[in-house]
Design a protein around this motif. Sequence first.
Motif, PDB file in Angstrom:
ATOM      1  N   THR A   1      38.412  41.637  48.166  1.00  0.00           N
ATOM      2  CA  THR A   1      39.572  42.354  47.628  1.00  0.00           C
ATOM      3  C   THR A   1      39.289  43.849  47.728  1.00  0.00           C
ATOM      4  O   THR A   1      38.914  44.495  46.745  1.00  0.00           O
ATOM      5  N   SER A   2      39.461  44.373  48.922  1.00  0.00           N
ATOM      6  CA  SER A   2      39.213  45.793  49.162  1.00  0.00           C
ATOM      7  C   SER A   2      40.386  46.597  48.623  1.00  0.00           C
ATOM      8  O   SER A   2      41.343  46.045  48.069  1.00  0.00           O
ATOM      9  N   ASN A   3      40.345  47.894  48.847  1.00  0.00           N
ATOM     10  CA  ASN A   3      41.390  48.743  48.263  1.00  0.00           C
ATOM     11  C   ASN A   3      42.760  48.498  48.875  1.00  0.00           C
ATOM     12  O   ASN A   3      43.773  48.789  48.248  1.00  0.00           O
ATOM     13  N   TYR A   4      42.820  47.950  50.106  1.00  0.00           N
ATOM     14  CA  TYR A   4      44.117  47.809  50.758  1.00  0.00           C
ATOM     15  C   TYR A   4      44.430  46.421  51.309  1.00  0.00           C
ATOM     16  O   TYR A   4      45.510  46.212  51.837  1.00  0.00           O
TER      17      TYR A   4
ATOM     18  N   THR B   1      43.955  42.058  50.532  1.00  0.00           N
ATOM     19  CA  THR B   1      43.458  40.864  49.858  1.00  0.00           C
ATOM     20  C   THR B   1      43.182  39.827  50.935  1.00  0.00           C
ATOM     21  O   THR B   1      44.045  39.581  51.783  1.00  0.00           O
TER      22      THR B   1
ATOM     23  N   GLN C   1      43.801  52.727  41.960  1.00  0.00           N
ATOM     24  CA  GLN C   1      43.036  51.508  41.699  1.00  0.00           C
ATOM     25  C   GLN C   1      43.787  50.551  40.781  1.00  0.00           C
ATOM     26  O   GLN C   1      43.722  49.337  40.952  1.00  0.00           O
ATOM     27  N   SER C   2      44.520  51.075  39.810  1.00  0.00           N
ATOM     28  CA  SER C   2      45.279  50.205  38.909  1.00  0.00           C
ATOM     29  C   SER C   2      46.335  49.413  39.674  1.00  0.00           C
ATOM     30  O   SER C   2      46.564  48.225  39.404  1.00  0.00           O
TER      31      SER C   2
ATOM     32  N   ALA D   1      46.144  48.696  42.945  1.00  0.00           N
ATOM     33  CA  ALA D   1      45.432  47.749  43.799  1.00  0.00           C
ATOM     34  C   ALA D   1      45.012  46.509  43.012  1.00  0.00           C
ATOM     35  O   ALA D   1      45.142  45.377  43.505  1.00  0.00           O
ATOM     36  N   LEU D   2      44.531  46.709  41.798  1.00  0.00           N
ATOM     37  CA  LEU D   2      44.158  45.577  40.946  1.00  0.00           C
ATOM     38  C   LEU D   2      45.336  44.642  40.730  1.00  0.00           C
ATOM     39  O   LEU D   2      45.211  43.413  40.827  1.00  0.00           O
TER      40      LEU D   2
ATOM     41  N   HIS E   1      46.216  42.735  44.059  1.00  0.00           N
ATOM     42  CA  HIS E   1      45.225  41.691  44.357  1.00  0.00           C
ATOM     43  C   HIS E   1      45.416  40.476  43.442  1.00  0.00           C
ATOM     44  O   HIS E   1      45.356  39.330  43.892  1.00  0.00           O
ATOM     45  N   THR E   2      45.614  40.743  42.166  1.00  0.00           N
ATOM     46  CA  THR E   2      45.789  39.661  41.198  1.00  0.00           C
ATOM     47  C   THR E   2      46.998  38.817  41.542  1.00  0.00           C
ATOM     48  O   THR E   2      46.973  37.578  41.405  1.00  0.00           O
TER      49      THR E   2
ATOM     50  N   CYS F   1      38.754  47.458  42.194  1.00  0.00           N
ATOM     51  CA  CYS F   1      39.517  46.432  42.910  1.00  0.00           C
ATOM     52  C   CYS F   1      38.679  45.201  43.247  1.00  0.00           C
ATOM     53  O   CYS F   1      39.210  44.086  43.348  1.00  0.00           O
TER      54      CYS F   1
END
Length: 313
Positions: free
Chosen positions: A9-12, A14, A44-45, A47-48, A51-52, A90
């Motif tokens: 799960t990188s910054n950009y 999934t 980052q928030s 991205a999190l 990903h979720t 992330c």
Amino acid sequence: MAYYFGIDTSNYTTSAAIYDTDTRAVTQVKKLLTVRPGERGLRQSDALFHHTAALPDLLAELGTKADLTQIGAVGVSAKPRPVEGSYMPCFLVGEGTARTLAAASGLPLYRFSHQEGHIAAALYSCGRLDLLKKGEFIAFHFSGGTTECVHCLAENGEIRVQLFAHTDDLNTGQAIDRIGVMMGMQFPCGPELERLAAQSSRTFRVRPSFKDGNPSVSGLENKAAQMLRAGETPADVAHYTLDYILAVVDQITRNAREKFGDLPLIYAGGVMSNRYIAGEIRRRYGGFFAEPAFSSDNAAGIAVLTALKGGAL
């Protein structure tokens, strides 16, 4: 038969992948995180959150391609680089999911870095997994989040890296995206900028700024803005951008060859999927480049490393 499972799960992006011990094939699924038009990245928030939301659907999709009850071990990228203190929030999404899967299934869990995953994916794509079993090589990781050249010693999937060169300002992938957005492109801008550069007939002689063997990339963004203000065509600006990055890769490659000798050269990361840069470096130095599907952020390398740690390779 057994599958070895990897999550990244990188910054950009999934992504999830499996390595099949029978066919020695990697199957991967991925989703690029959404960046709004005109924006140059994600907090980052955000991205999190993405990903979720994306990871459960990707795991369900992967389950339609392989029997996930046959997994022998779980692997995950838990941090950006294999050094103490390397951290990005992330990666918590992937690590939490991997821990849950391993605990629920009673399977071994192996943690790697995102950078190790990129290197392993490139070696898999190039047919050089022998270097991961036991080998010494030079690896380049050029992306939106990293611009590094590292000296690698690998044995049974364990990669010990020594930093050789890096940028302290802007990363090469960041420069491409910022310049692309400047010209009205949608993030991520790499493929569109490459197509635009192909329309230019010019070739630029570029001498990037280096200090103590490390390149400066921030000047590239400033130069591109100056060229646009001066009326240069977007195609020429795009070509200049790629020539600048090519010059950076060329200089670091020469420096690495001078220090370490004729070791195998591995080029990984989204920037290295650029066909113009890859073609020029291959012509000058040889070197191994991953196919585009294994160059951008992916879980493929994590699945391969998990198989090595699990004794399946």
